[in-house]
Scaffold this active site. Structure first.
Site, PDB file in Angstrom:
ATOM      1  N   HIS A 306     -19.131  66.894 -16.591  1.00 13.49           N
ATOM      2  CA  HIS A 306     -17.936  66.510 -17.357  1.00 13.49           C
ATOM      3  C   HIS A 306     -16.645  66.638 -16.566  1.00 13.49           C
ATOM      4  CE1 HIS A 306     -19.998  66.406 -21.329  1.00 13.49           C
ATOM      5  NE2 HIS A 306     -20.772  67.301 -20.757  1.00 13.49           N
ATOM      6  N   LYS A 486      -5.044  67.236 -27.267  1.00 14.44           N
ATOM      7  CA  LYS A 486      -6.114  67.548 -26.324  1.00 14.44           C
ATOM      8  C   LYS A 486      -5.822  68.929 -25.740  1.00 14.44           C
ATOM      9  CE  LYS A 486      -4.813  63.673 -24.282  1.00 14.44           C
ATOM     10  NZ  LYS A 486      -6.022  62.882 -24.108  1.00 14.44           N
ATOM     11  N   ARG A 487      -6.801  69.534 -25.052  1.00 10.35           N
ATOM     12  CA  ARG A 487      -6.523  70.814 -24.416  1.00 10.35           C
ATOM     13  C   ARG A 487      -5.308  70.682 -23.498  1.00 10.35           C
ATOM     14  NH1 ARG A 487     -10.715  72.359 -20.710  1.00 10.35           N
ATOM     15  NH2 ARG A 487     -10.765  70.113 -20.481  1.00 10.35           N
ATOM     16  N   LYS A 492      -3.953  66.573 -17.527  1.00 15.12           N
ATOM     17  CA  LYS A 492      -3.780  65.715 -18.702  1.00 15.12           C
ATOM     18  C   LYS A 492      -2.306  65.319 -18.872  1.00 15.12           C
ATOM     19  CE  LYS A 492      -7.723  67.766 -21.175  1.00 15.12           C
ATOM     20  NZ  LYS A 492      -8.677  66.652 -21.383  1.00 15.12           N
ATOM     21  N   THR A 593     -12.329  61.479 -25.370  1.00 16.60           N
ATOM     22  CA  THR A 593     -12.970  60.958 -26.574  1.00 16.60           C
ATOM     23  C   THR A 593     -11.933  60.798 -27.682  1.00 16.60           C
ATOM     24  OG1 THR A 593     -13.660  63.240 -27.008  1.00 16.60           O
ATOM     25  CG2 THR A 593     -15.350  61.721 -26.190  1.00 16.60           C
ATOM     26  N   LYS A 597     -11.245  57.825 -30.660  1.00 15.97           N
ATOM     27  CA  LYS A 597     -10.986  58.081 -32.081  1.00 15.97           C
ATOM     28  C   LYS A 597      -9.693  57.408 -32.525  1.00 15.97           C
ATOM     29  CE  LYS A 597     -13.289  62.423 -31.354  1.00 15.97           C
ATOM     30  NZ  LYS A 597     -13.078  63.788 -30.857  1.00 15.97           N
TER      31      LYS A 597
HETATM   32  C1  26Q Z   1     -15.273  76.791 -16.359  1.00 15.57           C
HETATM   33  C2  26Q Z   1     -15.209  77.936 -15.621  1.00 15.57           C
HETATM   34  C3  26Q Z   1     -14.781  79.106 -16.204  1.00 15.57           C
HETATM   35  C4  26Q Z   1     -14.431  79.122 -17.544  1.00 15.57           C
HETATM   36  C5  26Q Z   1     -14.499  77.988 -18.283  1.00 15.57           C
HETATM   37  C6  26Q Z   1     -14.920  76.821 -17.689  1.00 15.57           C
HETATM   38  C7  26Q Z   1     -14.931  75.590 -18.470  1.00 15.57           C
HETATM   39  C8  26Q Z   1     -14.995  75.639 -19.843  1.00 15.57           C
HETATM   40  C9  26Q Z   1     -14.977  74.487 -20.592  1.00 15.57           C
HETATM   41  C10 26Q Z   1     -14.859  74.363 -17.866  1.00 15.57           C
HETATM   42  C11 26Q Z   1     -14.833  73.218 -18.615  1.00 15.57           C
HETATM   43  C12 26Q Z   1     -14.888  73.262 -19.990  1.00 15.57           C
HETATM   44  C13 26Q Z   1     -14.812  72.076 -20.836  1.00 15.57           C
HETATM   45  C14 26Q Z   1     -14.673  70.869 -20.361  1.00 15.57           C
HETATM   46  C15 26Q Z   1     -14.493  69.691 -21.210  1.00 15.57           C
HETATM   47  O1  26Q Z   1     -14.347  69.782 -22.407  1.00 15.57           O
HETATM   48  N1  26Q Z   1     -14.498  68.516 -20.587  1.00 15.57           N
HETATM   49  C16 26Q Z   1     -14.264  67.271 -21.269  1.00 15.57           C
HETATM   50  O2  26Q Z   1     -15.502  66.737 -21.673  1.00 15.57           O
HETATM   51  C17 26Q Z   1     -15.325  65.579 -22.467  1.00 15.57           C
HETATM   52  C18 26Q Z   1     -16.691  65.144 -22.952  1.00 15.57           C
HETATM   53  O3  26Q Z   1     -17.410  64.590 -21.902  1.00 15.57           O
HETATM   54  C19 26Q Z   1     -14.627  64.481 -21.693  1.00 15.57           C
HETATM   55  O4  26Q Z   1     -14.369  63.420 -22.570  1.00 15.57           O
HETATM   56  C20 26Q Z   1     -13.306  64.990 -21.114  1.00 15.57           C
HETATM   57  O5  26Q Z   1     -12.765  64.021 -20.250  1.00 15.57           O
HETATM   58  C21 26Q Z   1     -13.547  66.295 -20.354  1.00 15.57           C
HETATM   59  O6  26Q Z   1     -12.307  66.844 -19.949  1.00 15.57           O
END
Ligand code: 26Q
Length: 749
Positions: A306, A486-487, A492, A593, A597
């Site tokens: 991702h 979004k986050r 972003k 995503t 929406k």
């Molecule tokens: C990594 C290392 C340490 C702590 C946390 C993390 C971590 C946690 C959550 C890294 C990434 C995430 C989440 C990522 C995420 O939500 N990515 C999104 O995934 C969506 C679904 O595929 C995409 O549409 C987005 O583009 C993408 O940002």
């Protein structure tokens, strides 16, 4: 039937039942019907393993899927009660953070809908990610309490005991039923530490991180900015994968020899990647040789990537594995030997020279499929980020463009638009989303254009009253609704939107007035240890109050930063959007995503050619989307040559300089905090790793052009119709059918 049941449970007194009692009654009537539904069967089971499942509230969605929503609403109404009371009381499970978690939820919905024999596997988090509150224009984190009343989470008698280093722990399985469209269900299985101690949380989200056997499932992604926090997160992943793998082996205990034929595990990013090691370990305990175990695992696992952000690719010190279980270190070293036999390239090593284990490398070598989540993203993985792997295993790489469930994001969130579409083109699109195309035939029909505008206005009015109720803020319903939800992350580029708003404020002060007021909505949580992200929130909240206090500017401009953005808030924001802000630095957003929406609900995209925006633009054509900014190739090139210099833009572009310097103007410093504002100011001119300034001029020009276009209301409506009609491709039913056909090789409807 329903009427009688509700009356019986409430002792014939719906009128005076407490909200809690009424909720329990509706819950039990609904749950009883779910129990009677059949679980899907099939010869091969898909396990969707994920650290997050951002499922949102379940009550309304389940009632609707069961077709009992209106009858319950009607019954309550006859007795002087409103179903929205009960809906508001339903807790929102706090089991995710962002896109990856919401994707997992949409996928479960589609797995159930398509009748695929698949389940979700993950963890329960008692206080979720965190609950965001704003104090002094700052994000403050508190615990998100959502498990305090009977909910959809069902405790089971299934437990697994194992060691975490030298501590014995017991993991208990919990279940949540997930309903698909028209009568099918699947199960989300979430594990929790039996010895969890909620009282460990002292202040905010602080807790004693040392007591692993009583704190493991308190929070999702506990703060890992310290060594202890990092070890805790590692232990959490071990606990999750150990529980999930124990369950799989338990369920398939009579067929471990051929497990690879009956099981496929899709890992949602690398958070569950340790399960690869654990399955190898189990298979060897069962009597398989190391080589056999590796070959079995290879046929069972598939990995979804991702992100291309290097800092988000997980690497764990080998010493952590050593402290957890020495056997895993032996396995990792033997796996590295296997990799060595294929390639000596350090880029594809599992174990690097600093003795860190690269979880993405592990996942690619020992799975049979690696997929990206949008076409551009997969191209970038194959041609640049993971090129060394793709050259080794060209057949393993594939694209699965993300999707969203139309049940929640259209039918449930926007009943007016849904009903209108049904009247125009029939209800087939609810199960066959591409049938939405038929609606495009109406794009030049002035009556339909007016209707679409009217429906959008109804949803905007709904959002206005929702914001008044939940945030206590008044919003002008006739303003343009510009939405960025979004986050919070620098890539972003919420800060680009921030600079635009500052720019617009100055323009207004200089007498260049917009044709219509604009309301900028933000919804976003920043990771607790992500300093600059929190500074961006601070700048937006500070600017929001400056604008509010300015008698002239406030007539044209408003910033509404909703607190604690979550699925429930998204359900109100998304149908009301006019402008969908998808402004990531090209190449950095894997898919997005929220963009899908908003498009489905008739917002027009203002975006870079990044992630799934590229596919949106292809579907609707250049005349129905507002694209700006440098292309991903240019950006990738700029990184490779260190060719971007933020200070140059600052020094040579007057609008940029004016906007950035406003961050540390007297006015801002009086309202906000010096430390945060000056840090952001400094960051933007001295580093700006995600190249905000690169696209500033183009962004301003494109957004202004978009606001002009908004004034031709019927033409705007025509563009809305084209967007809605072409959103069918983004149904998660399509995505899941592709996973089923091309990766999982399982049947579906
Ligand atoms: C990594 C290392 C340490 C702590 C946390 C993390 C971590 C946690 C959550 C890294 C990434 C995430 C989440 C990522 C995420 O939500 N990515 C999104 O995934 C969506 C679904 O595929 C995409 O549409 C987005 O583009 C993408 O940002």
């Amino acid at each position: 039937m329903i009427r009688e049941e509700l009356l019986a449970i409430t002792n014939n007194n719906i009128e005076e039942a407490s909200l809690d009692a009424l909720y329990q009654a509706v819950l039990s009537v609904t749950q009883k019907r779910i129990e009677n539904m059949e679980h899907v069967h099939g010869d091969r089971t898909v396990y969707y393993m994920s650290a997050e499942f951002l499922i949102g509230k379940l009550l309304s969605n389940n009632m609707m899927n069961l077709g009992i929503y209106h009858e319950i609403a009607q019954t309550l109404k006859e007795h002087g009660r409103d179903i929205s009371e009960v809906e508001g009381y339903d807790p929102e499970p706090s089991l995710g953070n962002g896109g990856l978690g919401r994707l997992a939820a949409c996928f479960l919905d589609s797995i159930a809908t398509l009748g695929i024999n698949g389940e979700g596997l993950g963890l329960v988090y008692h206080f979720g990610l965190f609950k965001q509150v704003f104090e002094n224009h700052m994000q403050v984190e508190t615990k998100d309490v959502w498990l305090d009343k009977p909910s959809w989470l069902r405790k089971t008698d299934t437990v697994y005991s194992f060691k975490l280093s030298d501590v014995n722990v017991t993991s208990r399985m919990h279940e949540i039923d997930v309903l698909g469209y028209r009568g099918k269900k699947t199960t989300l299985r979430l594990f929790d530490l039996d010895s969890i101690d909620e009282t460990l949380v002292t202040q905010g989200i602080d807790f004693d991180q040392s007591k692993v056997d009583s704190n493991l499932t308190l929070f999702l992604y506990p703060d890992d900015s310290t060594e202890q926090g990092l070890r805790l997160r590692f232990a959490q992943q071990y606990f999750m994968t150990m529980s999930n793998v124990s369950y799989i082996f338990d369920k398939h205990h009579d067929d471990i020899d051929h497990l690879y034929q009956s099981v496929v595990v899709q890992i949602n990013d690398t958070h569950p990647a340790m399960s690869i090691l654990l399955v190898i370990q189990r298979l060897m305990k069962h009597g398989k040789s190391f080589d056999e175990a590796c070959s079995d695992v290879q046929k069972m696992f598939a990995y979804t990537n991702h992100t291309i952000l290097a800092e988000a690719l997980e690497k764990w010190p080998l010493s952590y594995f050593e402290a957890m279980d020495h056997e895993l270190v032996v396995i990792i070293k033997k796996l590295q030997k296997k990799v060595d036999a294929v390639s000596k390239d350090p880029a594809v090593a599992i174990l690097d020279k600093d003795k860190r284990v690269h979880m993405a490398s592990l996942s690619i070598h020992f799975s049979y499929s690696t997929n990206g989540v949008a076409s551009l993203h997969t191209d970038i993985l194959v041609n640049s980020e993971l090129k060394a792997f793709a050259d080794l295993y060209p057949d393993r790489f594939n694209n699965k463009t993300n999707g969203i469930t139309f049940r929640r994001w259209l039918q449930f969130s926007n009943p007016e638009l849904t009903q209108y579409l049904i009247d125009k083109i029939g209800d087939g699109f609810l199960s066959e989303a591409t049938q939405l195309r038929a609606f495009e035939a109406f794009k030049d029909d002035a009556r339909v254009q007016e209707d679409v505008l009217r429906i959008k206005q109804e949803r905007k009015d709904d959002l206005v009253s929702y914001i008044k109720k939940t945030e206590g803020i008044d919003v002008n319903p006739t303003s343009v609704f510009d939405i960025q939800i979004k986050r919070l992350h620098e890539y972003k580029r919420q800060q680009l939107n921030l600079l635009y708003i500052i720019h617009m404020m100055h323009e207004i002060r200089e007498g260049h007035l917009p044709k219509r007021p604009v309301t900028f909505f933000f919804g976003s949580k920043a990771a607790p240890a992500y300093t600059i992200a929190k500074d961006i929130i601070h700048a937006l909240l500070t600017l929001s109050s400056i604008i509010e206090k300015d008698p002239v500017v406030s007539q044209y401009l408003q910033i509404v930063f909703v607190e604690n953005y979550n699925v429930s808030k998204a359900e109100h924001l998304i149908p009301a959007g006019d402008i969908s802000e998808q402004i990531s630095l090209a190449s950095k957003e894997a898919s997005g995503t929220g963009n899908m929406k908003l498009m489905l609900n008739g917002a027009l995209t203002l975006g870079t050619l990044d992630g799934a925006n590229v596919e949106i633009a292809d579907l609707v054509g250049p005349e129905n989307v507002f694209i700006f900014g440098k292309h991903s190739d240019t950006v990738i090139d700029l990184y490779a040559t260190s060719g971007y210099n933020a200070r140059h833009y600052y020094e040579t572009n007057d609008n940029i300089k004016r906007a950035i310097d406003t961050l540390v103007s007297e006015e801002m410093l009086k309202e906000g905090t010096h430390e945060n504002l000056s840090r952001l100011h400094h960051e933007l001119i001295s580093k700006d790793w995600f190249m905000t300034l690169l696209d500033f001029d183009d962004y301003v020009e494109t957004k202004n052009r978009m606001l002009d276009a908004y004034e031709d209301r019927l033409h705007w409506a025509k563009m809305m119709i084209v967007n809605i009609s072409n959103a069918g491709y983004f149904s998660s039913d399509r995505t899941i059918a592709q996973y089923a056909d091309e990766i999982w090789k399982v049947n579906h409807e």
